[in-house]
Design a protein around this motif. Structure first.
Motif, PDB file in Angstrom:
ATOM      1  N   ARG A 218       0.838  -1.185   0.000  1.00  0.00           N
ATOM      2  CA  ARG A 218       0.000   0.000   0.000  1.00  0.00           C
ATOM      3  C   ARG A 218       0.882   1.246   0.000  1.00  0.00           C
ATOM      4  O   ARG A 218       2.047   1.198   0.377  1.00  0.00           O
ATOM      5  N   VAL A 219       0.282   2.367  -0.434  1.00  0.00           N
ATOM      6  CA  VAL A 219       0.948   3.652  -0.294  1.00  0.00           C
ATOM      7  C   VAL A 219       0.698   4.174   1.118  1.00  0.00           C
ATOM      8  O   VAL A 219      -0.454   4.295   1.552  1.00  0.00           O
ATOM      9  N   LEU A 220       1.775   4.461   1.837  1.00  0.00           N
ATOM     10  CA  LEU A 220       1.719   4.999   3.188  1.00  0.00           C
ATOM     11  C   LEU A 220       2.540   6.281   3.247  1.00  0.00           C
ATOM     12  O   LEU A 220       3.273   6.612   2.315  1.00  0.00           O
ATOM     13  N   ILE A 221       2.421   6.989   4.356  1.00  0.00           N
ATOM     14  CA  ILE A 221       3.278   8.136   4.623  1.00  0.00           C
ATOM     15  C   ILE A 221       4.372   7.680   5.574  1.00  0.00           C
ATOM     16  O   ILE A 221       4.091   7.208   6.684  1.00  0.00           O
ATOM     17  N   ALA A 222       5.611   7.775   5.139  1.00  0.00           N
ATOM     18  CA  ALA A 222       6.749   7.449   5.998  1.00  0.00           C
ATOM     19  C   ALA A 222       7.315   8.739   6.583  1.00  0.00           C
ATOM     20  O   ALA A 222       7.404   9.756   5.892  1.00  0.00           O
ATOM     21  N   GLU A 223       7.688   8.694   7.857  1.00  0.00           N
ATOM     22  CA  GLU A 223       8.309   9.847   8.502  1.00  0.00           C
ATOM     23  C   GLU A 223       9.557   9.393   9.236  1.00  0.00           C
ATOM     24  O   GLU A 223       9.531   8.408   9.982  1.00  0.00           O
ATOM     25  N   GLY A 224      10.661  10.097   9.018  1.00  0.00           N
ATOM     26  CA  GLY A 224      11.934   9.728   9.621  1.00  0.00           C
ATOM     27  C   GLY A 224      12.227  10.534  10.876  1.00  0.00           C
ATOM     28  O   GLY A 224      11.673  11.612  11.086  1.00  0.00           O
ATOM     29  N   ASN A 225      13.124  10.001  11.700  1.00  0.00           N
ATOM     30  CA  ASN A 225      13.562  10.760  12.872  1.00  0.00           C
ATOM     31  C   ASN A 225      14.631  11.785  12.507  1.00  0.00           C
ATOM     32  O   ASN A 225      15.105  12.533  13.359  1.00  0.00           O
ATOM     33  N   SER A 226      15.014  11.822  11.223  1.00  0.00           N
ATOM     34  CA  SER A 226      15.870  12.865  10.656  1.00  0.00           C
ATOM     35  C   SER A 226      15.550  12.918   9.165  1.00  0.00           C
ATOM     36  O   SER A 226      14.673  12.188   8.685  1.00  0.00           O
ATOM     37  N   SER A 227      16.244  13.777   8.439  1.00  0.00           N
ATOM     38  CA  SER A 227      15.959  13.900   7.000  1.00  0.00           C
ATOM     39  C   SER A 227      16.098  12.551   6.312  1.00  0.00           C
ATOM     40  O   SER A 227      17.044  11.798   6.573  1.00  0.00           O
ATOM     41  N   LEU A 228      15.155  12.268   5.424  1.00  0.00           N
ATOM     42  CA  LEU A 228      15.115  10.957   4.780  1.00  0.00           C
ATOM     43  C   LEU A 228      16.114  10.871   3.631  1.00  0.00           C
ATOM     44  O   LEU A 228      16.479  11.889   3.034  1.00  0.00           O
ATOM     45  N   PRO A 229      16.541   9.658   3.284  1.00  0.00           N
ATOM     46  CA  PRO A 229      17.431   9.467   2.136  1.00  0.00           C
ATOM     47  C   PRO A 229      16.705   9.721   0.825  1.00  0.00           C
ATOM     48  O   PRO A 229      15.531  10.076   0.801  1.00  0.00           O
ATOM     49  N   LEU A 230      17.394   9.515  -0.278  1.00  0.00           N
ATOM     50  CA  LEU A 230      16.878   9.854  -1.592  1.00  0.00           C
ATOM     51  C   LEU A 230      15.727   8.953  -2.022  1.00  0.00           C
ATOM     52  O   LEU A 230      15.537   7.849  -1.498  1.00  0.00           O
ATOM     53  N   VAL A 231      14.984   9.444  -3.018  1.00  0.00           N
ATOM     54  CA  VAL A 231      13.941   8.651  -3.669  1.00  0.00           C
ATOM     55  C   VAL A 231      14.522   7.318  -4.135  1.00  0.00           C
ATOM     56  O   VAL A 231      15.632   7.258  -4.659  1.00  0.00           O
TER      57      VAL A 231
END
Length: 294
Positions: A218-231
């Motif tokens: 499924r498509v979800l919203i991911a949130e990181g504890n710091s800036s996320l890596p690249l696409v």
């Protein structure tokens, strides 16, 4: 109350016009969208599938002035036209692309949202984007004229809206031919018909919806504890991949991932990461499934 507009120009889209006496029947028999549900003021998501049910082309489709309008990524517009001509056979239709298209996305508060129906002409098309309905409305306005450049900031603002609503787009969030429409939440955003007759790939879509084949991705919203890596970065747990990041803005991203595995990992307090960044997951605004769906 004064309406609060936010303008996000996009320059990576094309419009394909389909007209003729057989246009409705032709499209109804090949794409995932129920053509009868398209009104003059609204655009719905659609896809052309392989016989195995995988997404070959993703787009939006609207209708006005006796024409169907397909809004598609400009780099795959010609390939879709070629495929439509392959299926055309003796159907009495005309297919052609508007080469220079500038799409302006207008976001405004839902309490002030009014339809702009009836304002289409030869050079301007205006539709409501029906993928995005909660909290605010989005209008797509198309200008058929010389191409303009959109800024990086314009794209960022539009990407924020897409992330919050789980709107995945090919070329950045997934590769064509790799996903089923359920994987990109098409059953949640009016991109699939389960009532109309057969279309290409319909048997697989119907099986996933009504039988034992459950949509695991499924498509979800991911949130990181710091800036996320690249696409395109892998989402993993215990050294095993469970999904991939798509569009990234700061600490948030579109993620296409195995919801059954995410639920089990969260229950077991096992960290889920991407390139060492710890991830948490939430549901987009416009879905009805839960993370416990399996």
């Amino acid at each position: 109350m004064t309406e609060n507009y936010h303008l996000f120009p996009l320059n990576d889209r094309a419009v394909i016009n389909i007209s003729g006496p057989d246009a409705t029947r032709f499209l109804q028999n090949i794409i995932t969208t129920d053509i009868e549900e398209i009104s003059h003021e609204n655009m719905l998501p659609g896809a052309l599938l392989s016989p195995q049910g995988k997404v070959l082309f993703d787009f939006l489709i609207g209708y006005g002035n006796g024409l169907f309008f397909i809004d598609i990524r400009n780099t795959i517009a010609n390939a879709l036209i070629e495929r439509l001509n392959l299926y055309k056979l003796r159907a009495n239709i005309k297919i052609h692309e508007k080469k220079c298209v500038i799409v302006h996305i207008f976001q405004k508060n839902a309490i002030n949202f009014k339809s702009h129906q009836g304002k289409q002409n030869d050079n301007t098309l205006i539709f409501n984007d029906k993928r995005i309905t909660k909290g605010f409305g989005v209008i797509r306005m198309y200008h058929i004229k010389n191409q303009e450049e959109a800024t990086t900031n314009d794209r960022r603002n539009w990407d924020i809206i897409r992330i919050e609503n789980g709107i995945a787009e090919s070329g950045i969030d997934f590769e064509l031919g790799d996903v089923f429409p359920h994987d990109i939440n098409y059953d949640q955003i009016n991109g699939l018909s389960f009532k109309k007759g057969c279309y290409i790939g319909q048997e697989i879509v119907s099986r996933m919806q009504h039988r034992s084949m459950i949509a695991r991705k499924r498509v979800l919203i991911a949130e990181g504890n710091s800036s996320l890596p690249l696409v395109g970065s892998t989402i993993e747990a215990k050294g095993k991949p469970i999904g991939m990041l798509g569009t990234v803005v700061g600490k948030k991203a579109i993620a296409i991932a195995r919801i059954d595995r995410i639920k089990a990992l969260v229950n077991a307090c096992i960290p889920i990461t991407s390139h060492g960044v710890l991830l948490t997951f939430s549901l987009p605004n416009n879905v009805r499934f839960t993370l416990s769906e399996s």
